[in-house]
Write a protein that holds these residues in place. Sequence first.
Motif, PDB file in Angstrom:
ATOM      1  N   GLY A  30       0.836  -1.192   0.000  1.00  0.00           N
ATOM      2  CA  GLY A  30       0.000   0.000   0.000  1.00  0.00           C
ATOM      3  C   GLY A  30       0.869   1.240   0.000  1.00  0.00           C
ATOM      4  N   ALA A  31       0.640   2.114  -0.965  1.00  0.00           N
ATOM      5  CA  ALA A  31       1.350   3.396  -1.028  1.00  0.00           C
ATOM      6  C   ALA A  31       0.423   4.469  -0.470  1.00  0.00           C
ATOM      7  CB  ALA A  31       1.733   3.720  -2.465  1.00  0.00           C
ATOM      8  N   MET A  32       0.951   5.221   0.492  1.00  0.00           N
ATOM      9  CA  MET A  32       0.168   6.273   1.139  1.00  0.00           C
ATOM     10  C   MET A  32       0.988   7.556   1.174  1.00  0.00           C
ATOM     11  SD  MET A  32      -1.407   3.984   4.243  1.00  0.00           S
ATOM     12  CE  MET A  32      -2.502   5.253   4.824  1.00  0.00           C
ATOM     13  N   PRO A  33       0.343   8.696   1.456  1.00  0.00           N
ATOM     14  CA  PRO A  33       1.098   9.948   1.552  1.00  0.00           C
ATOM     15  C   PRO A  33       2.233   9.821   2.571  1.00  0.00           C
ATOM     16  CG  PRO A  33      -1.252  10.372   1.598  1.00  0.00           C
ATOM     17  CD  PRO A  33      -1.080   8.894   1.679  1.00  0.00           C
ATOM     18  N   GLN A  34       3.347  10.433   2.260  1.00  0.00           N
ATOM     19  CA  GLN A  34       4.547  10.445   3.098  1.00  0.00           C
ATOM     20  C   GLN A  34       5.239   9.083   3.158  1.00  0.00           C
ATOM     21  OE1 GLN A  34       5.617  13.451   3.878  1.00  0.00           O
ATOM     22  NE2 GLN A  34       3.723  14.149   2.930  1.00  0.00           N
ATOM     23  N   HIS A  35       4.955   8.219   2.183  1.00  0.00           N
ATOM     24  CA  HIS A  35       5.576   6.901   2.117  1.00  0.00           C
ATOM     25  C   HIS A  35       7.066   7.055   1.827  1.00  0.00           C
ATOM     26  CE1 HIS A  35       6.222   2.703   1.113  1.00  0.00           C
ATOM     27  NE2 HIS A  35       4.984   2.436   1.463  1.00  0.00           N
ATOM     28  N   ALA A  36       7.879   6.180   2.350  1.00  0.00           N
ATOM     29  CA  ALA A  36       9.305   6.167   2.032  1.00  0.00           C
ATOM     30  C   ALA A  36       9.475   5.839   0.548  1.00  0.00           C
ATOM     31  CB  ALA A  36      10.025   5.130   2.880  1.00  0.00           C
ATOM     32  N   PRO A  37      10.408   6.489  -0.128  1.00  0.00           N
ATOM     33  CA  PRO A  37      10.600   6.230  -1.561  1.00  0.00           C
ATOM     34  C   PRO A  37      11.115   4.817  -1.830  1.00  0.00           C
ATOM     35  CG  PRO A  37      11.710   8.251  -0.875  1.00  0.00           C
ATOM     36  CD  PRO A  37      11.259   7.556   0.365  1.00  0.00           C
ATOM     37  N   PHE A  38      10.578   4.195  -2.884  1.00  0.00           N
ATOM     38  CA  PHE A  38      11.101   2.910  -3.339  1.00  0.00           C
ATOM     39  C   PHE A  38      10.592   2.602  -4.735  1.00  0.00           C
ATOM     40  CE2 PHE A  38       7.050   1.503  -1.714  1.00  0.00           C
ATOM     41  CZ  PHE A  38       6.716   0.380  -2.440  1.00  0.00           C
ATOM     42  N   LEU A  39      11.223   1.609  -5.363  1.00  0.00           N
ATOM     43  CA  LEU A  39      10.824   1.090  -6.672  1.00  0.00           C
ATOM     44  C   LEU A  39      10.466  -0.372  -6.502  1.00  0.00           C
ATOM     45  CD1 LEU A  39      13.707   2.536  -8.857  1.00  0.00           C
ATOM     46  CD2 LEU A  39      11.341   3.314  -8.822  1.00  0.00           C
ATOM     47  N   SER A  40       9.525  -0.853  -7.306  1.00  0.00           N
ATOM     48  CA  SER A  40       9.136  -2.265  -7.241  1.00  0.00           C
ATOM     49  C   SER A  40       8.694  -2.726  -8.616  1.00  0.00           C
ATOM     50  CB  SER A  40       7.978  -2.452  -6.257  1.00  0.00           C
ATOM     51  OG  SER A  40       7.526  -3.800  -6.257  1.00  0.00           O
ATOM     52  N   THR A  41       8.961  -3.984  -8.911  1.00  0.00           N
ATOM     53  CA  THR A  41       8.336  -4.579 -10.079  1.00  0.00           C
ATOM     54  C   THR A  41       6.929  -5.003  -9.663  1.00  0.00           C
ATOM     55  OG1 THR A  41       9.419  -6.659  -9.557  1.00  0.00           O
ATOM     56  CG2 THR A  41      10.437  -5.320 -11.260  1.00  0.00           C
ATOM     57  N   VAL A  42       6.044  -5.083 -10.648  1.00  0.00           N
ATOM     58  CA  VAL A  42       4.634  -5.369 -10.400  1.00  0.00           C
ATOM     59  C   VAL A  42       4.275  -6.673 -11.094  1.00  0.00           C
ATOM     60  CG1 VAL A  42       2.286  -4.508 -10.780  1.00  0.00           C
ATOM     61  CG2 VAL A  42       4.128  -2.912 -10.195  1.00  0.00           C
ATOM     62  N   ARG A  43       3.583  -7.542 -10.392  1.00  0.00           N
ATOM     63  CA  ARG A  43       3.132  -8.803 -10.977  1.00  0.00           C
ATOM     64  C   ARG A  43       1.712  -8.615 -11.512  1.00  0.00           C
ATOM     65  NH1 ARG A  43       1.489  -9.305  -5.776  1.00  0.00           N
ATOM     66  NH2 ARG A  43      -0.453 -10.422  -5.427  1.00  0.00           N
ATOM     67  N   PRO A  44       1.233  -9.539 -12.346  1.00  0.00           N
ATOM     68  CA  PRO A  44      -0.149  -9.446 -12.810  1.00  0.00           C
ATOM     69  C   PRO A  44      -1.110  -9.495 -11.628  1.00  0.00           C
ATOM     70  CG  PRO A  44       1.070 -11.011 -14.148  1.00  0.00           C
ATOM     71  CD  PRO A  44       1.952 -10.658 -12.978  1.00  0.00           C
ATOM     72  N   GLY A  45      -2.059  -8.581 -11.614  1.00  0.00           N
ATOM     73  CA  GLY A  45      -3.028  -8.521 -10.528  1.00  0.00           C
ATOM     74  C   GLY A  45      -3.836  -7.244 -10.589  1.00  0.00           C
ATOM     75  N   VAL A  46      -4.496  -6.928  -9.492  1.00  0.00           N
ATOM     76  CA  VAL A  46      -5.414  -5.794  -9.432  1.00  0.00           C
ATOM     77  C   VAL A  46      -4.837  -4.674  -8.573  1.00  0.00           C
ATOM     78  CG1 VAL A  46      -7.725  -5.032  -8.730  1.00  0.00           C
ATOM     79  CG2 VAL A  46      -7.414  -7.284  -9.787  1.00  0.00           C
ATOM     80  N   VAL A  47      -4.846  -3.476  -9.132  1.00  0.00           N
ATOM     81  CA  VAL A  47      -4.475  -2.263  -8.406  1.00  0.00           C
ATOM     82  C   VAL A  47      -5.771  -1.672  -7.855  1.00  0.00           C
ATOM     83  CG1 VAL A  47      -3.567   0.082  -8.628  1.00  0.00           C
ATOM     84  CG2 VAL A  47      -2.502  -1.801  -9.887  1.00  0.00           C
ATOM     85  N   GLU A  48      -5.758  -1.308  -6.576  1.00  0.00           N
ATOM     86  CA  GLU A  48      -6.920  -0.676  -5.954  1.00  0.00           C
ATOM     87  C   GLU A  48      -6.566   0.749  -5.574  1.00  0.00           C
ATOM     88  OE1 GLU A  48      -8.069  -2.955  -2.554  1.00  0.00           O
ATOM     89  OE2 GLU A  48      -8.850  -4.602  -3.766  1.00  0.00           O
ATOM     90  N   VAL A  49      -7.383   1.696  -6.009  1.00  0.00           N
ATOM     91  CA  VAL A  49      -7.206   3.103  -5.660  1.00  0.00           C
ATOM     92  C   VAL A  49      -8.246   3.421  -4.592  1.00  0.00           C
ATOM     93  CG1 VAL A  49      -7.178   5.469  -6.517  1.00  0.00           C
ATOM     94  CG2 VAL A  49      -6.470   3.587  -8.025  1.00  0.00           C
ATOM     95  N   HIS A  50      -7.780   3.827  -3.409  1.00  0.00           N
ATOM     96  CA  HIS A  50      -8.663   4.061  -2.267  1.00  0.00           C
ATOM     97  C   HIS A  50      -8.830   5.541  -1.965  1.00  0.00           C
ATOM     98  CE1 HIS A  50      -8.833  -0.108  -0.525  1.00  0.00           C
ATOM     99  NE2 HIS A  50      -7.824  -0.237  -1.364  1.00  0.00           N
ATOM    100  N   ARG A  51     -10.049   5.874  -1.615  1.00  0.00           N
ATOM    101  CA  ARG A  51     -10.372   7.136  -0.966  1.00  0.00           C
ATOM    102  C   ARG A  51     -11.246   6.762   0.210  1.00  0.00           C
ATOM    103  NH1 ARG A  51     -12.086   9.362  -5.953  1.00  0.00           N
ATOM    104  NH2 ARG A  51     -10.260   9.922  -7.119  1.00  0.00           N
TER     105      ARG A  51
END
Length: 133
Positions: free
Chosen positions: A34-55
């Motif tokens: 989960g990426a949230m405001p003020q998250h520490a910087p990083f890079l990641s590869t992404v596997r096939p799946g579902v991205v969820e955008v939350h509010r």
Amino acid sequence: MAETLEFELVSPARLLVSEPAEMVVVPGVEGNFGAMPQHAPFLSTVRPGVVEVHRSTSPVRKIFVAGGFAEVTAERCTLLAEEAIPLDEIDREAALARLQSALAVLQEAETPSEAAAARRSVTVAQALVDALP
């Protein structure tokens, strides 16, 4: 209003999403993150799946991605996807046909490189089918 980060989802065809989010859940290769405001910087590869955008506390948008790369900073989450399809635009019959086609190509693969490409296609197609409600 709660603090947000800017989320951008880019596929080879177009910019699919550019909007503020309170949290974005991404299918990383080592597990969902989960990426949230003020998250520490990083890079990641992404596997096939579902991205969820939350509010607030629930997802407002769900998007299937076939893989790619994600960059997270304190202010932004950028996902460069190989392929991206909003979950509500996926046709179940087309997804099942894609899986059957990928399995057939895998059965007919004659070289190690053909087999590797076919296995990747099967993985993506199976994840697409699994993503459907």
